[in-house]
Design a protein around this motif. Structure first.
Motif, PDB file in Angstrom:
ATOM      1  N   GLU B 249       0.829  -1.215   0.000  1.00 15.07           N
ATOM      2  CA  GLU B 249       0.000   0.000   0.000  1.00 15.07           C
ATOM      3  C   GLU B 249       0.860   1.261   0.000  1.00 15.07           C
ATOM      4  N   LEU B 250       2.004   1.170   0.666  1.00 15.35           N
ATOM      5  CA  LEU B 250       2.935   2.307   0.656  1.00 15.35           C
ATOM      6  C   LEU B 250       3.465   2.549  -0.767  1.00 15.35           C
ATOM      7  N   LEU B 251       3.783   1.448  -1.467  1.00 11.30           N
ATOM      8  CA  LEU B 251       4.265   1.565  -2.847  1.00 11.30           C
ATOM      9  C   LEU B 251       3.192   2.156  -3.753  1.00 11.30           C
ATOM     10  N   LEU B 252       1.952   1.726  -3.516  1.00 10.35           N
ATOM     11  CA  LEU B 252       0.855   2.258  -4.340  1.00 10.35           C
ATOM     12  C   LEU B 252       0.718   3.763  -4.128  1.00 10.35           C
ATOM     13  N   LEU B 253       0.822   4.150  -2.866  1.00 10.32           N
ATOM     14  CA  LEU B 253       0.736   5.577  -2.534  1.00 10.32           C
ATOM     15  C   LEU B 253       1.876   6.339  -3.221  1.00 10.32           C
ATOM     16  N   ALA B 254       3.096   5.778  -3.107  1.00  8.14           N
ATOM     17  CA  ALA B 254       4.268   6.447  -3.704  1.00  8.14           C
ATOM     18  C   ALA B 254       4.140   6.521  -5.215  1.00  8.14           C
ATOM     19  N   SER B 255       3.665   5.409  -5.826  1.00  9.23           N
ATOM     20  CA  SER B 255       3.574   5.404  -7.291  1.00  9.23           C
ATOM     21  C   SER B 255       2.451   6.313  -7.763  1.00  9.23           C
ATOM     22  N   THR B 256       1.404   6.487  -6.929  1.00  8.87           N
ATOM     23  CA  THR B 256       0.336   7.413  -7.303  1.00  8.87           C
ATOM     24  C   THR B 256       0.852   8.856  -7.239  1.00  8.87           C
ATOM     25  N   LEU B 257       1.689   9.108  -6.241  1.00  7.56           N
ATOM     26  CA  LEU B 257       2.220  10.465  -6.073  1.00  7.56           C
ATOM     27  C   LEU B 257       3.288  10.785  -7.120  1.00  7.56           C
ATOM     28  N   ALA B 258       4.204   9.819  -7.354  1.00  8.89           N
ATOM     29  CA  ALA B 258       5.383  10.137  -8.162  1.00  8.89           C
ATOM     30  C   ALA B 258       5.464   9.365  -9.465  1.00  8.89           C
ATOM     31  N   GLY B 259       4.434   8.559  -9.779  1.00 13.95           N
ATOM     32  CA  GLY B 259       4.459   7.781 -11.033  1.00 13.95           C
ATOM     33  C   GLY B 259       5.012   6.383 -10.787  1.00 13.95           C
ATOM     34  N   PRO B 260       4.565   5.406 -11.619  1.00 14.16           N
ATOM     35  CA  PRO B 260       4.941   4.006 -11.378  1.00 14.16           C
ATOM     36  C   PRO B 260       6.433   3.742 -11.481  1.00 14.16           C
ATOM     37  N   LEU B 261       7.160   4.599 -12.218  1.00 14.66           N
ATOM     38  CA  LEU B 261       8.584   4.315 -12.373  1.00 14.66           C
ATOM     39  C   LEU B 261       9.372   4.522 -11.078  1.00 14.66           C
ATOM     40  N   VAL B 262       8.719   5.097 -10.059  1.00 12.12           N
ATOM     41  CA  VAL B 262       9.380   5.269  -8.761  1.00 12.12           C
ATOM     42  C   VAL B 262       9.637   3.885  -8.121  1.00 12.12           C
ATOM     43  N   ILE B 263       8.927   2.874  -8.659  1.00 13.80           N
ATOM     44  CA  ILE B 263       9.073   1.524  -8.106  1.00 13.80           C
ATOM     45  C   ILE B 263      10.495   1.002  -8.301  1.00 13.80           C
TER      46      ILE B 263
END
Lengths: 252, 287
Positions: B249-263
């Motif tokens: 869920e943290l990754l989803l939040l981060a990817s929503t904020l900064a785009g999926p490539l933040v993964i």
């Protein structure tokens, strides 16, 4: 209990293997390396298809179903199992054929498990993963697993290998206890002639894939050992049971 | 501990939906993917021949290439959803049953597959003007999460994962025996080949579910590998699951904020953290 008639191991022995083991007996297969001891155990355990007739409790081996198999036979090839199970978890798996799928093991089996852990003095290793057990404790654990399965015919491949003197005593007592009621039979292969002679009621000497001699342990002497093992030894008698004890000549 | 992680996971999910305007299906989809990834880790614990996770083994790269090819030629999301489970099963059976390669060889092969995937993506970026870069983002974050609006389907997947988990816990002795190897399993009167095939099918299905629901994000969790034991206590089990869910869920939040490539950087950071955690004794001998 166990009858073999005309069994031929894939080693080209001239004579096929035929012998009968009575219920309640402990028999040892001894012989030089490569003589077919492990292959014979594998054949009796149905892990190796060989020509000939093998019967357990009067039933042809091939007719024993998968469900009945663990009630009749337990075979330990001496290899450590895979997986990351702790000693307690591993031993509790031995009676899995007594439990219903998705149900836990019954209480009396768990009590029996405690007894076998005590008998082999494995309590201190209860939560130790098998992979990290000292080799001596691992050998005891493997034997405890086979005994805890409580089959009618127990097949062990070199159970004494890697055991310290205390463990050898435990193993010997455990095998004697296992057969004391007269309804269980043990056939083991051993490269330790001394252990075999002290533990078994009967010695089957193998050579070139066949049974070369079938004798009582008391009959084992230096000449027989020299004939089949090509080594000079001194054989004395245990003062308590009269069984042979094998010694090497110093510097020989 | 487990409760705190669950609470944090719920908080991240709520934040993603309420503050960032994502569909409620997205966090549930991610949770299903994380759950499937957690179960994959549990399967490794009972696997007689354990393998690296689905990213290090190259499974994710192979499935991504398949999805790109199918998406390119058939251009139907349904086709991608159908092909990924089939290809995941093919990968499991081909590498583990027919080739029967071990952990080390699979890791080496995984590096090659990941490199092939990276080169292919770079090539498409540079050489194909029609290439839709958002397809890569979708693959990284899970095709299902990006395309499903209704939370019913991921909720069903979550329930299926829960049922599988309960089954695995109840069948722990049988599964633990499977990890002991063929002689032990057959010695207990059980048939090894069907059990081994079922294990490969379960692995394939869970890998496909992870890829579809969480993409490459499932493999970013810095919690495995754990001790290889089939009999993990319920408390340990729950704690690990809660960590997986929280991290997803943290990754989803981060990817929503900064785009999926933040993964990608997060994955490297998490893998690095895991490496340090597992090798702390080697790095600092008296730690």
């Amino acid at each position: 209990m166990l009858e073999l008639r005309g069994v031929r191991l894939p080693m080209g022995a001239r004579e096929p293997i035929s012998f009968t083991l009575e219920t309640g007996s402990i028999a040892a297969l001894i012989g030089p390396s490569g003589s077919g001891k492990s292959l014979l155990l594998a054949a009796v355990a149905r892990r190796l298809q060989v020509p000939g007739d093998i019967r357990i409790a009067g039933r042809p081996l091939a007719r024993i179903s998968g469900r009945e198999y663990p009630l009749y036979i337990a075979h330990s090839d001496g290899n450590a199992p895979g997986g990351g199970n702790t000693l307690y978890d591993y031993l509790s798996l031995a009676r899995i054929h007594h439990k219903r799928f998705l149900y836990p093991l019954a209480e009396h089996h768990l009590q029996a498990l405690e007894s076998i852990i005590d008998a082999f003095d494995l309590g201190e290793y209860r939560l130790t993963p098998l992979a990290t057990l000292p080799s001596d404790a691992l050998r005891r654990a493997l034997m405890a697993y086979s005994l805890f399965r409580d089959p009618e015919l127990l097949l062990l491949d070199d159970p004494a290998a890697g055991m310290g003197i205390r463990s050898l005593g435990m193993a010997q007592r455990a095998l004697a206890r296992h057969t004391i009621q007269g309804d269980r039979t043990v056939l083991f292969a051993s490269s330790d002639i001394g252990f075999a002679a002290q533990t078994a009621d009967r010695l089957l000497i193998m050579e070139g894939g066949g049974i070369a001699e079938d004798l009582a342990p008391e009959a084992l002497d230096a000449d027989i050992i020299k004939r089949y093992f090509k080594t000079e030894v001194l054989v004395s008698r245990n003062i308590y049971n009269g069984r042979p004890e094998v010694h090497f000549f110093p510097g020989a | 501990m487990a409760f705190a992680f669950m609470l944090a996971a719920a908080a991240f999910a709520v934040l993603t939906v309420l503050a960032l305007g994502k569909s409620p299906a997205a966090p549930i989809c991610f949770a299903a993917g994380a759950y499937a990834c957690f179960l994959l880790g549990r399967l490794d614990a009972i696997d007689p021949r354990p393998t690296p996770d689905y990213i290090h083994s190259g499974s994710a790269a192979f499935l991504s290439v398949c999805a790109l090819v199918v998406g390119r030629f058939i251009q139907s999301p349904l086709a991608v959803v159908c092909v990924i489970p089939l290809m995941a099963l093919f990968f499991e059976f081909y590498t583990r049953r027919f080739l029967a390669i071990g952990r080390g060889d699979m890791a080496v092969g995984g590096v090659a597959l990941n490199a092939i995937f990276a080169v292919l993506v770079l090539f498409l970026f540079r050489a194909d003007p029609r290439f839709d870069a958002s397809a890569i983002s979708t693959l990284f974050s899970g095709a299902a999460g990006a395309s499903i609006d209704k939370p019913v389907i991921p909720a069903v997947a979550l329930c299926v994962c829960s049922a599988l988990h309960v089954f695995a816990r109840r069948a722990a002795p049988e599964l633990a025996l499977l990890s002991c190897g063929r002689p032990h399993y057959e010695g207990a009167g059980l048939r090894y080949a069907p059990a081994w095939n079922a294990l490969l099918c379960a692995r394939g299905a869970l890998t496909a579910l992870t890829m579809l629901s969480a993409g490459w994000m499932g493999g970013a969790a810095p919690f495995g590998p754990e001790p290889r034991s089939a009999n993990i206590t319920p408390a340990q089990d729950l704690a690990t699951l809660a960590q997986y869910l929280c991290f997803a869920e943290l990754l989803l939040l981060a990817s929503t904020l900064a785009g999926p490539l933040v993964i990608a950087p997060l994955w490297f950071a998490a893998t690095g953290a895991l490496f340090v955690r597992k090798n702390l004794r080697r790095i600092i001998p008296h730690a």
